[in-house]
Design a protein around this motif. Sequence first.
Motif, mmCIF file in Angstrom:
data_model
loop_
_atom_site.group_PDB
_atom_site.id
_atom_site.type_symbol
_atom_site.label_atom_id
_atom_site.label_comp_id
_atom_site.label_asym_id
_atom_site.label_seq_id
_atom_site.Cartn_x
_atom_site.Cartn_y
_atom_site.Cartn_z
ATOM 1 N N PRO A 1 0.834 -1.206 0.000
ATOM 2 C CA PRO A 1 0.000 0.000 0.000
ATOM 3 C C PRO A 1 0.869 1.258 0.000
ATOM 4 C CG PRO A 1 -0.735 -1.562 1.680
ATOM 5 C CD PRO A 1 0.556 -2.090 1.141
ATOM 6 N N PRO A 2 0.337 2.395 -0.484
ATOM 7 C CA PRO A 2 1.157 3.587 -0.732
ATOM 8 C C PRO A 2 1.971 4.095 0.460
ATOM 9 C CG PRO A 2 -1.131 3.931 -1.445
ATOM 10 C CD PRO A 2 -1.063 2.563 -0.881
ATOM 11 N N ARG A 3 1.466 3.989 1.669
ATOM 12 C CA ARG A 3 2.233 4.578 2.774
ATOM 13 C C ARG A 3 3.338 3.645 3.294
ATOM 14 N NH1 ARG A 3 -1.735 6.066 7.370
ATOM 15 N NH2 ARG A 3 -3.439 5.571 5.969
ATOM 16 N N ILE A 4 3.422 2.437 2.726
ATOM 17 C CA ILE A 4 4.396 1.456 3.228
ATOM 18 C C ILE A 4 5.509 1.226 2.204
ATOM 19 C CG2 ILE A 4 4.719 -0.873 4.125
ATOM 20 C CD1 ILE A 4 1.715 -0.999 4.686
ATOM 21 N N GLN A 5 6.746 1.180 2.706
ATOM 22 C CA GLN A 5 7.895 0.856 1.858
ATOM 23 C C GLN A 5 8.720 -0.235 2.519
ATOM 24 O OE1 GLN A 5 10.588 4.078 0.732
ATOM 25 N NE2 GLN A 5 8.978 5.534 1.263
ATOM 26 N N LEU A 6 9.416 -1.008 1.704
ATOM 27 C CA LEU A 6 10.447 -1.875 2.264
ATOM 28 C C LEU A 6 11.640 -0.988 2.600
ATOM 29 C CD1 LEU A 6 10.442 -4.998 -0.110
ATOM 30 C CD2 LEU A 6 9.261 -4.713 2.088
ATOM 31 N N ALA A 7 12.148 -1.107 3.820
ATOM 32 C CA ALA A 7 13.376 -0.384 4.164
ATOM 33 C C ALA A 7 14.532 -0.999 3.388
ATOM 34 C CB ALA A 7 13.633 -0.481 5.664
ATOM 35 N N TYR A 8 15.601 -0.245 3.257
ATOM 36 C CA TYR A 8 16.812 -0.815 2.675
ATOM 37 C C TYR A 8 18.013 -0.179 3.364
ATOM 38 C CZ TYR A 8 16.561 3.481 -0.135
ATOM 39 O OH TYR A 8 16.472 4.784 -0.516
ATOM 40 N N ASP A 9 19.137 -0.863 3.301
ATOM 41 C CA ASP A 9 20.342 -0.382 3.976
ATOM 42 C C ASP A 9 20.752 0.968 3.395
ATOM 43 O OD1 ASP A 9 20.105 -3.045 4.803
ATOM 44 O OD2 ASP A 9 22.273 -3.345 4.843
ATOM 45 N N GLY A 10 21.011 1.918 4.256
ATOM 46 C CA GLY A 10 21.425 3.245 3.817
ATOM 47 C C GLY A 10 20.272 4.235 3.715
ATOM 48 N N LEU A 11 19.037 3.761 3.781
ATOM 49 C CA LEU A 11 17.872 4.658 3.710
ATOM 50 C C LEU A 11 17.919 5.671 4.865
ATOM 51 C CD1 LEU A 11 14.970 5.385 2.659
ATOM 52 C CD2 LEU A 11 14.113 3.594 4.187
ATOM 53 N N GLU A 12 17.710 6.938 4.543
ATOM 54 C CA GLU A 12 17.676 7.988 5.568
ATOM 55 C C GLU A 12 16.282 8.605 5.591
ATOM 56 O OE1 GLU A 12 22.298 9.479 5.511
ATOM 57 O OE2 GLU A 12 20.835 10.611 4.312
ATOM 58 N N ILE A 13 15.737 8.727 6.774
ATOM 59 C CA ILE A 13 14.374 9.254 6.922
ATOM 60 C C ILE A 13 14.426 10.438 7.877
ATOM 61 C CG2 ILE A 13 12.048 8.714 7.740
ATOM 62 C CD1 ILE A 13 13.067 5.684 7.277
ATOM 63 N N ASP A 14 13.950 11.597 7.425
ATOM 64 C CA ASP A 14 13.924 12.770 8.292
ATOM 65 C C ASP A 14 12.568 12.884 8.973
ATOM 66 O OD1 ASP A 14 16.542 13.822 7.966
ATOM 67 O OD2 ASP A 14 15.999 14.339 5.893
ATOM 68 N N VAL A 15 12.606 13.126 10.257
ATOM 69 C CA VAL A 15 11.381 13.283 11.045
ATOM 70 C C VAL A 15 11.379 14.707 11.605
ATOM 71 C CG1 VAL A 15 10.019 12.381 12.980
ATOM 72 C CG2 VAL A 15 11.475 10.838 11.652
ATOM 73 N N GLU A 16 10.316 15.427 11.333
ATOM 74 C CA GLU A 16 10.244 16.821 11.792
ATOM 75 C C GLU A 16 10.185 16.902 13.311
ATOM 76 O OE1 GLU A 16 7.085 19.173 10.127
ATOM 77 O OE2 GLU A 16 7.663 18.576 8.090
ATOM 78 N N GLY A 17 10.697 17.994 13.868
ATOM 79 C CA GLY A 17 10.574 18.213 15.305
ATOM 80 C C GLY A 17 9.165 18.684 15.644
ATOM 81 N N ARG A 18 8.863 18.663 16.939
ATOM 82 C CA ARG A 18 7.567 19.183 17.391
ATOM 83 C C ARG A 18 7.803 20.149 18.524
ATOM 84 N NH1 ARG A 18 3.609 13.768 17.527
ATOM 85 N NH2 ARG A 18 3.643 13.405 15.296
#
Length: 262
Positions: free
Chosen positions: A244-261
């Motif tokens: 489904p669109p909101r799901i991805q397989l992770a992979y080595d080296g993937l970087e994900i930025d999460v905004e602060g609150r």
Amino acid sequence: MPLPPMRITVLGSGTSVGVPTIGCHCEVCTSTDPRDQRLRPSVLISYAGCNVLIDTTPDFRTQALRARIEHLDAVVFTHSHADHLMGLDDVRPFNFRQRNGIPIYASQATMAAIQRCFPYIFDTAKQESNVPKLIPHVIDTAPFDVLGLPFQAVPVLHGSQTIFGFRFGAAAYLTDHSRIPDESMELLHDLDVLFLDALRYKPHPTHSTVEQSVATVERLEPRRAFFTHICHDLAHERDGSLLPPRIQLAYDGLEIDVEGRE
Ligand SMILES: [Zn+2]
Ligand SMILES: [Zn+2]
Ligand SMILES: [Zn+2]
């Protein structure tokens, strides 16, 4: 409580034996797509100049070199299976550079297993050579602070064993699990990023399948979900495109930025 912006780097997205798997010549193990090469499961969380590692895999040295990790400020352990622990001795170069002990966080059972696996680290007699310098913190389900980021242990069932996933701010990392108890699901609302174990399609006694983890995502509705602890049954391109669109397989080296609150 304000939350700092953070970056999550996937250091390893593979199952316990890694992909390629020794001696296997299947389509995924021989794939030329670098996203099909999966070291053992771990992520690095970077925020406010700090690097916090979840689990020290047998591949930790390779992972630290590949991600160019220059300092390590804390390690948080999910459980003591070999694929999550056996690289612990490789934190020594960080001790040399930083000249101080590294805090580690683990449940009582996991900390006891770490002490059994690496007795020399905790031997208080004078050591003839360098051993990792660690500052152990035993954690339970009470929230704890790691260098300004609030962490919450999330108990999950890994077969018959209860181990910890973690929520940290608007992200959560739930590796090895076969079931998430309802009380733990309550800790996982309003997430930006959710990592879930999704070993393969076929059922497994101690791991979640793709189908089960898709169902978890549908219940919790995080903004983004990433599947990890993946075995060689899943090809990144072929099987990732079926999710489904909101799901991805992770992979080595993937970087994900999460905004602060605020
Ligand atoms: Zn594992
Ligand atoms: Zn294979
Ligand atoms: Zn495990």
